[in-house]
Design an enzyme around this catalytic site. Sequence first.
Site, PDB file in Angstrom:
ATOM      1  CG  HIS A 251      45.202  28.036  43.165  1.00  0.00           C
ATOM      2  ND1 HIS A 251      45.511  28.403  44.391  1.00  0.00           N
ATOM      3  CD2 HIS A 251      45.968  28.582  42.168  1.00  0.00           C
ATOM      4  CE1 HIS A 251      46.537  29.343  44.063  1.00  0.00           C
ATOM      5  NE2 HIS A 251      47.060  29.088  42.703  1.00  0.00           N
ATOM      6  CD  GLU A 252      46.981  27.729  38.598  1.00  0.00           C
ATOM      7  OE1 GLU A 252      47.001  28.792  38.247  1.00  0.00           O
ATOM      8  OE2 GLU A 252      48.098  27.195  39.314  1.00  0.00           O
ATOM      9  CG  HIS A 255      45.683  32.830  39.408  1.00  0.00           C
ATOM     10  ND1 HIS A 255      45.804  33.778  40.489  1.00  0.00           N
ATOM     11  CD2 HIS A 255      46.499  31.399  39.671  1.00  0.00           C
ATOM     12  CE1 HIS A 255      46.580  32.950  41.647  1.00  0.00           C
ATOM     13  NE2 HIS A 255      47.004  31.920  41.084  1.00  0.00           N
ATOM     14  CB  CYS A 267      42.677  31.749  51.168  1.00  0.00           C
ATOM     15  SG  CYS A 267      41.657  32.131  49.709  1.00  0.00           S
ATOM     16  CB  CYS A 289      39.602  35.061  47.736  1.00  0.00           C
ATOM     17  SG  CYS A 289      41.383  35.285  47.903  1.00  0.00           S
TER      18      CYS A 289
END
Length: 343
Positions: A251-252, A255, A267, A289
Amino acid sequence: MASKKKSTFVKPNAREITTAVALIDDKSQFMEFLRKCSDVSAEVSAQNSLFPPIATPGRHDWLTSFPTPPESFQSWERKIRNHVNSRMKTIYILPLGEFTRDKSSGSELGVRFLGDLEAYTSSFFTGMVVKMMKEVPVAELKCKSRQHMVDDKVVREQLMVSGIFAYMKSVKPRDAYCVVAVTMMDLYPNDEWNFVFGQASLQQGIGVFSFARYHPNFFERDKSVAIDTLHQLTPDDYQMLRWRAIKVLTHEIGHMFGLRHCVYFTCLLNGSNHAEESDRKLTFLCPVCLRKIQHAIKFDFLARYEGLVKFFQERLISAHNKNDKFLLCKEWLDRAISLAVQL
């Protein structure tokens, strides 16, 4: 984690979702897969349950606290500056703490845990090079910390993110697309916040992520129960921690590729304000995404899914344990691949 705002979140409609994916009429298998998966009409949705619609946020959920505007593929593509290239295509993972330095049996488990993080990140971001950096003791960071009450009568040490970032900038390799630090220590970004699961700086290409609150003993009042080692965990607890860890890590890193929190589907890139909300997130990327990450890295999406299947298959507790999140992930991937090969 912080003070709450009144929610103004409105779910994107079907037309906005289709526009956000930015399909190209090239009849490729990838575009047809995205077309099928982003069609939220009732008939198609009944046939394709891979990507559930995003849930209406509850009182304590992320979108109630931080209403996030949608970001289409086109908007993301216009703003992104941190492009992958042959000189900078390596994701470095920096372990902070005692993952492998513990002299107990947890040392071997820590080595395996870090190896799994590296292997999963490599499969998830197929086409990127992934390298594990040397483990760094927390004392070497020389960052600010505090003793913070995380629950009724439970106090844990927390590390301030800014001090970790300062250290990371000093050791960032020149060929790094990004450096991601992982730790079993709890984190906080500033004195106003109770904690943060992780924080990333797109401009600096660095981020740090904590798995502390995913440890089943995090809220244990007995201070003799350690949360910075893994050897005390049962096989089921270890599997759950590992599943949560690969989710927060990918997830990170998402980013780092310029992706905002997702508001189109359930998501991996959905925001989360607490552990329960984090668990509700999908382990994988939604069509919007996935479109962005595939454009950034240029991977074969079907080969990527097959690589992820292999990862989960090799690490199942049991092929019959329905509580094993890795089994559920494998079954999801099998359905995704089945849908793709029919197109």
